[in-house]
Design an enzyme around this catalytic site. Structure first.
Site, short mmCIF file in Angstrom:
data_model
loop_
_atom_site.label_atom_id
_atom_site.label_comp_id
_atom_site.label_asym_id
_atom_site.label_seq_id
_atom_site.Cartn_x
_atom_site.Cartn_y
_atom_site.Cartn_z
NE ARG A 157 -127.81 4.69 51.38
CZ ARG A 157 -128.94 4.04 51.10
NH1 ARG A 157 -128.97 2.70 51.17
NH2 ARG A 157 -130.03 4.70 50.77
CG HIS A 259 -121.89 8.87 48.07
ND1 HIS A 259 -122.40 7.82 48.82
CD2 HIS A 259 -122.96 9.68 47.81
CE1 HIS A 259 -123.70 7.99 49.01
NE2 HIS A 259 -124.06 9.10 48.39
CG HIS A 285 -132.48 7.09 46.60
ND1 HIS A 285 -132.14 7.68 45.40
CD2 HIS A 285 -131.35 7.12 47.37
CE1 HIS A 285 -130.87 8.05 45.43
NE2 HIS A 285 -130.38 7.71 46.61
CE1 TYR A 294 -126.71 10.17 41.10
CE2 TYR A 294 -128.78 9.49 42.10
CZ TYR A 294 -127.41 9.64 42.16
OH TYR A 294 -126.75 9.28 43.30
#
Length: 316
Positions: A157, A259, A285, A294
């Protein structure tokens, strides 16, 4: 009906709740700021109606959500605001400040699931090349190359990237320790190009720190220092840099954010055969369901391959 609170008392409710989020749940600073903004907006709306947090009931919460809808706020924003209100009142109930949670049984607007925007491998290569050439000075170019190589190699991130400490990358590591949401730590591997970019930038950073010490100035502990009070490059600065690098690479800046590179990292790994659980761990996550989005991106990619390249799918 509960006794109305003064505005100052209502503010204390919120500040105590936010402190508890940090202490008990390890909520990240950005998460607490989002809660705070949502709750201050809600209490401001209540105040204009002459109602306090203690006196508000379900109809008031629903009325506030209707007003948010009337302002044209996105479903995701309204869902987040309801979640913030619900959590505050849950905390107030647990603390004995209220006998109920007026937001408990209110159905939120739901979130519209959007597939993450990503980039092709060729576009990422162009971005990385452009980052290495962008900058007024050699130091700027070394820093920019390291930023983009690290981001694509690790899927971090942006907040994790800009706050990365120097200590985390010492010794030409094959893997680095990343501190994510809720102060949870994870190990992520570095690619060979990322390690090379990092080594070049570290050599420059060490020289800058030595010069600072000789001048009697404090040396920065961050890999990517900044002039602000935080001491590191800001997310906003990096966001603008990404737009500039995208334009330099000949890619529409509207398609690229920090991102987007995180999404490209995950999508390209999945397309290369990586296990979904491994990608979940690398991205940090908490739930694999978050990572599963995804697979939809990959499904679209495979569908496009068939439609565009399979001989029987071509128009005759």
């Amino acid at each position: 009906m509960p006794k109305p609170l003064s505005r100052a008392q209502g503010d204390r409710w919120i500040s105590t709740f936010l402190d508890a989020q940090a202490a008990d749940l390890g909520a990240a600073r950005n998460t607490r700021l989002a809660y705070g903004r949502d709750l201050l907006d809600f209490t401001g709306w209540l105040e204009r109606k002459g109602i306090s947090l203690a006196a508000a009931d379900r109809s008031h919460v629903e009325g506030y959500l209707v007003s948010c809808d009337a302002q044209g706020l996105a479903k995701a924003t309204r869902a987040r605001r309801l979640s913030s209100i619900r959590q505050l009142y849950r905390f107030a109930f647990d603390e004995g400040w209220r006998p109920d949670n007026p937001a408990l049984r209110i159905s939120g607007p739901g979130k519209v699931q959007r597939l993450p925007k990503t980039l092709s491998a060729d576009e990422v290569t162009r971005l990385l090349d452009a980052a290495a050439s962008k900058g007024r000075t050699p130091a700027d170019r070394l820093r920019n190359r390291a930023l983009f190589e690290l981001l694509y190699a690790t899927g971090m991130r942006v907040s994790e990237l800009v706050t990365l400490p120097l200590a985390a990358v010492r010794g030409d590591p094959r893997m680095i320790l990343v501190r994510g949401k809720g102060d949870k730590e994870r190990m992520v591997p570095l690619s060979t190009p990322a390690r090379g970019a990092l080594a070049d930038w570290l050599a420059r950073r060490d020289g800058d720190n030595d010069a600072a010490r000789k001048a009697g100035k404090p040396a920065s502990k961050y890999l990517f220092p900044g002039p602000g009070a935080a001491g590191h490059m800001t997310r906003q600065h990096f966001h603008l840099m990404v737009k500039d690098v995208a334009a330099l690479a000949g890619i529409d800046p509207a398609r690229v954010t920090p991102h987007t590179l995180r999404h490209a990292f995950a999508t390209h790994l999945l397309a290369g055969g990586a296990d979904l659980r491994v990608i979940q761990t690398l991205l940090g996550h908490a739930d694999v369901a978050t990572t599963e989005i995804y697979t939809h991106v990959l499904d679209d990619h495979l569908k496009d391959l068939v439609l565009n390249h399979h001989p029987l799918a071509r128009k005759r």
